[in-house]
Design a protein around this motif. Structure first.
Motif, short mmCIF file in Angstrom:
data_model
loop_
_atom_site.label_atom_id
_atom_site.label_comp_id
_atom_site.label_asym_id
_atom_site.label_seq_id
_atom_site.Cartn_x
_atom_site.Cartn_y
_atom_site.Cartn_z
N ASN A 1 0.87 -1.18 0.00
CA ASN A 1 0.00 0.00 0.00
C ASN A 1 0.90 1.23 0.00
O ASN A 1 1.60 1.49 0.98
N LYS B 1 -4.71 2.64 -1.24
CA LYS B 1 -4.67 1.50 -2.14
C LYS B 1 -3.82 1.87 -3.34
O LYS B 1 -3.82 3.03 -3.77
N HIS C 1 -5.48 -5.15 -0.35
CA HIS C 1 -5.10 -3.76 0.00
C HIS C 1 -6.23 -3.04 0.72
O HIS C 1 -6.56 -1.90 0.39
#
Length: 354
Positions: free
Chosen positions: A51, A68, A78
């Motif tokens: 991330n 994300k 994520h």
């Protein structure tokens, strides 16, 4: 397994592919983050987080933004909203998690969902032997790590609002199934030990006696310690967290004592007394005292499970890297680790009666 740069303040210019409209972010923060006042300066943390993670500087305060990645993703991957949720809930229970300033699920602001949290100044230890720390502080650092995990496992997750954060039972059965499927999906060659582990682990799992929030990747370099005191002030990287068996979490960290130095800096074969690092027995006894346990008799199973899980994760990273670039040197090194990990896991399985 994401990672923030070893100083936690090591940043670079934002990569072009990960840039976003900083003005739109500043406007959102003005509306949603108490005390925010620009102008805003954005940089990107070094390192390979799954991330993308950014440092947000203002004249009076610094923040961290986690988002994300852009592009097409698996639906459950994520999940920054889960990270935000668990850290916010645990922080409200007095656990050392970074303070959460806000979660944005509106992709229109910067292109993906994101959250903003406090920037925590402190120390991250990348070498488990703690060479940068005076010997008389090393045992206290490990004891703080031990106490923090025991604190996590003692939190009433229902009272913390995390009763639906994961399924409460059959943790090992679900995890072994998950990592077996992921390994099979990423398999690039036959590894007989992995085949045997996939068959043996489900029927060998001890009965789950307790359920707690589990971090999923609890190790020394996922903690920020106070700048001068042996005290954990923030635990990072909650991507693998869920409700589960706390012994899986504890024995994951404990793997460091039975892994060789070339595998994630393990302690196997090292004179720990000479480095003033606690023995595995001392570490286990401290955790058991804090969590009211008589002991952990099934250690061989837990090590077999955790090393199998690690082998599955590594195989997945290797397979994805191969798809992107078959000559990637780092991917080739990762690929070489799977067989030794599988063999190590199977040796513990045999010790456990396989």
């Amino acid at each position: 397994m994401s990672k923030i740069d070893d100083s936690f303040s090591g940043t670079k210019d934002v990569a072009e592919a990960l840039a976003f409209d900083e003005g739109a972010l500043a406007a959102w923060m003005t509306e949603n983050v108490d005390g925010f006042a620009g102008p805003l300066s954005v940089s990107q943390f070094k390192g390979g987080q799954s991330n993308p993670t950014y440092k947000l500087d203002t004249p009076s305060k610094s923040y961290v933004l986690r988002r994300k990645p852009p592009g097409k993703l698996l639906p459950s991957a994520h999940a920054v909203d889960r990270e935000h949720r668990v850290m916010k809930a645990l922080g409200e229970q007095g656990f050392p998690a970074p303070h959460m300033f806000g979660l944005c699920m509106d992709r229109e602001i910067i292109g993906t969902e994101f959250y903003v949290m406090d920037f925590v100044e402190g120390r991250i230890f990348w070498n488990g032997l703690l060479p940068e720390v005076e010997k008389d502080e090393r045992a206290a650092i490990y004891d703080a790590s031990n106490a923090t995990l025991a604190q996590l496992h003692g939190i009433d997750f229902e009272a913390a609002g995390l009763g639906d954060y994961g399924k409460p039972g059959n943790y090992f059965e679900r995890q072994i199934g998950r990592w077996s499927k992921q390994y099979r999906a990423a398999e690039t060659e036959a590894v007989s030990e992995m085949d045997k582990l996939i068959e043996w682990l489900p029927q060998a799992a001890p009965e789950q006696e307790r359920t707690s929030v589990v971090h999923g990747d609890y190790r020394l370099d996922n903690m920020i310690f106070h700048p001068t005191e042996p005290r954990v002030i923030a635990v990072l990287d909650w991507e693998l967290s869920t409700l589960g068996d706390p012994l899986a979490d504890f024995t994951y960290q404990l793997m460091g004592w039975v892994m060789p130095p070339e595998v994630r800096g393990g302690f196997l074969g090292i004179d720990l007394d000479a480095h003033a690092i606690p023995s595995m027995q001392t570490y286990v006894e401290a955790y058991c005292a804090r969590t009211n346990r008589d002991g952990i008799p099934e250690l061989d199973f837990y090590f077999a499970y955790n090393i199998f899980r690690l082998a599955s994760i590594v195989q997945g990273v290797y397979a994805r890297a191969l798809q992107g670039n078959a000559s990637n040197a780092k991917a080739m090194e990762l690929g070489k680790a799977v067989v030794p990990l599988a063999q190590g896991a199977w040796s513990f399985a045999k010790n456990a009666g396989a």
